[in-house]
Design a protein around this motif. Structure first.
Motif, PDB file in Angstrom:
ATOM      1  N   UNK A  57       3.528   7.885   8.709  1.00  0.00           N
ATOM      2  CA  UNK A  57       3.322   7.940  10.161  1.00  0.00           C
ATOM      3  C   UNK A  57       4.575   7.594  10.961  1.00  0.00           C
ATOM      4  N   UNK A  58       5.414   6.673  10.452  1.00  0.00           N
ATOM      5  CA  UNK A  58       6.596   6.237  11.202  1.00  0.00           C
ATOM      6  C   UNK A  58       7.864   6.944  10.734  1.00  0.00           C
ATOM      7  N   UNK A  59       7.936   7.278   9.465  1.00  0.00           N
ATOM      8  CA  UNK A  59       9.148   7.867   8.907  1.00  0.00           C
ATOM      9  C   UNK A  59       9.993   6.794   8.239  1.00  0.00           C
ATOM     10  N   UNK A  60      11.303   6.994   8.238  1.00  0.00           N
ATOM     11  CA  UNK A  60      12.212   6.055   7.579  1.00  0.00           C
ATOM     12  C   UNK A  60      12.328   4.767   8.380  1.00  0.00           C
ATOM     13  N   UNK A  61      12.157   3.630   7.677  1.00  0.00           N
ATOM     14  CA  UNK A  61      12.213   2.319   8.324  1.00  0.00           C
ATOM     15  C   UNK A  61      13.466   1.536   7.952  1.00  0.00           C
ATOM     16  N   UNK A  86       3.319   2.241   2.212  1.00  0.00           N
ATOM     17  CA  UNK A  86       4.739   2.546   2.397  1.00  0.00           C
ATOM     18  C   UNK A  86       5.295   3.015   1.063  1.00  0.00           C
ATOM     19  N   UNK A  87       6.493   3.531   1.081  1.00  0.00           N
ATOM     20  CA  UNK A  87       7.143   3.976  -0.154  1.00  0.00           C
ATOM     21  C   UNK A  87       8.579   3.492  -0.194  1.00  0.00           C
ATOM     22  N   UNK A  88       8.995   3.038  -1.364  1.00  0.00           N
ATOM     23  CA  UNK A  88      10.399   2.756  -1.639  1.00  0.00           C
ATOM     24  C   UNK A  88      10.909   3.938  -2.439  1.00  0.00           C
TER      25      UNK A  88
END
Length: 198
Positions: A57-61, A86-88
């Motif tokens: 939903x947010x993209x790259x954090x 989230x994904x790493x």
């Protein structure tokens, strides 16, 4: 006869060492226990490795580039992130691994120890005007096309890997075009390589 036997052992040892070294040249990520909302993991052979955290939903954090051949311990404080998935992502020159991170409603963090997905990237080598494409761990048909900056198509085919590995060589004539593009697609993953003779 003894010299032939020694030569055979030397050749076998050299080939085995080369095979083991090629397996060790890429990164290895080991997930450690998360504490509170802090994620801990170790990366071995992190030369030219990009790490980033994102969610859909947010993209790259967060993004970071590592360049260390040894072992690195990393900790990421995820206090500012709300509960969710989230994904790493760890990306090197030859592969991409994606690890699932779950932040629960009671603010605990958990990261899967095995990647949710692993993608082997194509490797390119250039010798004169010969471009060599190598891919490991091909599980699906691979679409390959070669074109120039004018979109003139020189090659287009779908290949199936023999025993999981794919090797192709392209003779790119610098007199025909000074820039070529090789597009490789496997299972929805697309990789483009530009080769310039300028």
């Amino acid at each position: 006869m003894n010299a032939v036997l020694k030569s055979g052992f030397l050749l076998a040892f050299s080939l085995m060492s080369a095979g083991l070294m090629s397996k060790d040249r890429d990164f290895s990520l080991s997930v450690k226990k998360a504490e509170s909302k802090t994620l801990h993991f170790e990366v071995s052979n992190a030369r030219n490795l990009s790490l980033f955290i994102y969610n859909d939903s947010v993209g790259e954090l967060y993004a970071e580039r590592l360049n260390n051949e040894g072992q690195i311990a990393k900790s990421y404080d995820l206090q500012a992130l709300s509960p969710g998935i989230y994904f790493l992502v760890a990306e090197s020159e030859t592969k991409v691994e994606k690890y699932k991170i779950t932040i629960s409603s009671n603010n605990t963090v958990e990261m899967d120890r095995t990647p949710a997905s692993t993608v082997s990237k194509p490797e390119f080598t250039l010798s004169g005007h010969l471009a060599k494409l190598h891919m490991d761990e091909c599980k699906n048909p691979v679409n390959i096309s070669v074109y120039d900056s004018s979109n003139t198509l020189y090659y287009s085919d779908t290949k199936t890997a023999a025993e999981g590995s794919l090797d192709l060589t392209f003779d790119l004539n610098p007199q025909t075009s000074d820039t070529y593009f090789i597009r490789v697609e496997e299972n929805g993953n697309v990789f483009n390589k530009m080769i310039s003779f300028r």
